[in-house]
Design a protein around this motif. Structure first.
Motif, PDB file in Angstrom:
ATOM      1  N   ASP A  28       9.622   0.058   0.433  1.00  0.00           N
ATOM      2  CA  ASP A  28       9.170   0.780   1.615  1.00  0.00           C
ATOM      3  C   ASP A  28       7.728   1.224   1.401  1.00  0.00           C
ATOM      4  OD1 ASP A  28      11.698   0.534   2.645  1.00  0.00           O
ATOM      5  OD2 ASP A  28      12.320   2.573   2.168  1.00  0.00           O
ATOM      6  N   VAL A  29       6.908   1.119   2.431  1.00  0.00           N
ATOM      7  CA  VAL A  29       5.527   1.607   2.379  1.00  0.00           C
ATOM      8  C   VAL A  29       5.297   2.512   3.577  1.00  0.00           C
ATOM      9  CG1 VAL A  29       3.078   0.988   2.370  1.00  0.00           C
ATOM     10  CG2 VAL A  29       4.741  -0.491   1.203  1.00  0.00           C
ATOM     11  N   GLU A  30       4.869   3.742   3.309  1.00  0.00           N
ATOM     12  CA  GLU A  30       4.618   4.710   4.364  1.00  0.00           C
ATOM     13  C   GLU A  30       3.261   4.447   5.022  1.00  0.00           C
ATOM     14  OE1 GLU A  30       6.601   7.106   5.353  1.00  0.00           O
ATOM     15  OE2 GLU A  30       8.064   7.365   3.745  1.00  0.00           O
ATOM     16  N   LYS A  31       3.133   4.861   6.267  1.00  0.00           N
ATOM     17  CA  LYS A  31       1.840   4.795   6.939  1.00  0.00           C
ATOM     18  C   LYS A  31       0.834   5.671   6.191  1.00  0.00           C
ATOM     19  CE  LYS A  31       3.674   3.802  11.546  1.00  0.00           C
ATOM     20  NZ  LYS A  31       3.837   4.255  12.947  1.00  0.00           N
ATOM     21  N   GLY A  32      -0.346   5.153   5.967  1.00  0.00           N
ATOM     22  CA  GLY A  32      -1.383   5.902   5.265  1.00  0.00           C
ATOM     23  C   GLY A  32      -1.287   5.841   3.754  1.00  0.00           C
ATOM     24  N   GLU A  33      -0.341   5.065   3.226  1.00  0.00           N
ATOM     25  CA  GLU A  33      -0.165   4.976   1.780  1.00  0.00           C
ATOM     26  C   GLU A  33      -1.184   4.017   1.162  1.00  0.00           C
ATOM     27  OE1 GLU A  33       3.467   4.428  -1.503  1.00  0.00           O
ATOM     28  OE2 GLU A  33       3.883   4.210   0.636  1.00  0.00           O
ATOM     29  N   TYR A  34      -1.400   4.162  -0.141  1.00  0.00           N
ATOM     30  CA  TYR A  34      -2.245   3.249  -0.918  1.00  0.00           C
ATOM     31  C   TYR A  34      -1.384   2.767  -2.075  1.00  0.00           C
ATOM     32  CZ  TYR A  34      -6.539   1.641  -3.334  1.00  0.00           C
ATOM     33  OH  TYR A  34      -7.526   0.894  -3.959  1.00  0.00           O
ATOM     34  N   LEU A  35      -0.889   1.552  -1.979  1.00  0.00           N
ATOM     35  CA  LEU A  35       0.059   0.996  -2.940  1.00  0.00           C
ATOM     36  C   LEU A  35      -0.554  -0.201  -3.655  1.00  0.00           C
ATOM     37  CD1 LEU A  35       3.061   0.680  -4.035  1.00  0.00           C
ATOM     38  CD2 LEU A  35       3.373  -0.934  -2.135  1.00  0.00           C
ATOM     39  N   ALA A  36      -0.328  -0.279  -4.960  1.00  0.00           N
ATOM     40  CA  ALA A  36      -0.684  -1.460  -5.741  1.00  0.00           C
ATOM     41  C   ALA A  36       0.592  -2.151  -6.193  1.00  0.00           C
ATOM     42  CB  ALA A  36      -1.538  -1.092  -6.943  1.00  0.00           C
ATOM     43  N   ILE A  37       0.642  -3.471  -6.006  1.00  0.00           N
ATOM     44  CA  ILE A  37       1.723  -4.296  -6.542  1.00  0.00           C
ATOM     45  C   ILE A  37       1.122  -5.078  -7.701  1.00  0.00           C
ATOM     46  CG2 ILE A  37       3.377  -6.132  -6.089  1.00  0.00           C
ATOM     47  CD1 ILE A  37       3.313  -5.272  -3.128  1.00  0.00           C
TER      48      ILE A  37
END
Length: 233
Positions: A28-37
């Motif tokens: 899951d990714v929230e709006k406004g998130e900064y995620l690295a895979i």
């Protein structure tokens, strides 16, 4: 929630064999998130990026983008989603060599049917956001690597997408230019842009607010990142 992946599997057929590449991925990714895979070569991260970016479909599972099941979309609807809701940034920039920075940034807007005057104004605003308002007439051959990537980022954000998807965005850059690009991603995220970044580099991944690891097609949750690049799993 901007995107929800549930029990995603992806297999590729090789002759009579079916080779599993992604194995029961849920994310899951929230709006406004900064995620690295983050993952090494062959881990499945590019396949996962292609599914997140609606460039490919999983073998099975559910993918909700902004609450809608995109796997029910026909190819034209999927293409429209990519055009209007997802901005792509690639390692090799993918700029048209004979076009100016302004024309490169405006290109997605022409596909979207936006008029020439409005396209120019929107492209100029995007170049201003990435600090290149003085390079609008420059062609890619006249730009440094870092400037090319900033043009590519301007192109990715020109139509205010819901998701910015970056694949090894500093892979072709020197360390100084790479640092400037990462500062730009932080600024965009601070403005509310949702960023999902694919990388093999722990130091680059550490700029994100959350990191997940992918190995052998399986996802592992990682704790809060450290800018030093230390592994906090």
């Amino acid at each position: 929630m901007i995107l929800e992946l549930k029990h995603i599997f992806k297999n590729y057929d090789q002759g009579k064999m079916s080779v599993p590449v992604l194995k029961d991925i849920s994310l899951d990714v929230e709006k406004g998130e900064y995620l690295a895979i983050m993952g090494p070569s062959g881990s499945g991260k590019t396949t996962l990026m292609n599914i997140i970016g609606c460039l490919d479909r999983p073998t099975s599972g559910t993918y909700l983008f902004d609450g809608k099941d995109v796997l029910e979309y026909k190819d034209r609807a999927m293409s429209d989603l990519r055009l209007n809701s997802i901005g792509f940034v690639f390692q090799s920039f993918h700029l048209l060599p004979r076009q100016s920075a302004l024309d490169n940034v405006a290109l997605p807007l022409s596909y979207a049917g936006i008029g020439k005057k409005q396209r120019k104004a929107m492209a100029l605003k995007a170049l201003e956001r990435v600090g290149l308002s003085d390079r609008v007439d420059f062609k890619p051959t006249q730009l440094s690597g870092g400037q090319k990537q900033r043009v590519a980022i301007a192109r990715a954000i020109v139509n205010n997408p819901k998701l910015l998807l970056a694949d090894e965005p500093t892979g072709a850059l020197d360390s100084k230019s790479g640092s400037q690009v990462m500062d730009l991603f932080k600024s965009l995220n601070d403005e509310g842009v949702t960023v999902v970044m694919i990388t093999h580099d722990s130091e680059i991944a550490a700029h994100a607010k959350r990191i997940v690891m992918i190995r052998d097609g399986e996802l592992f949750i990682k704790n809060a990142p450290s800018i030093s690049g230390e592994d906090n799993t």
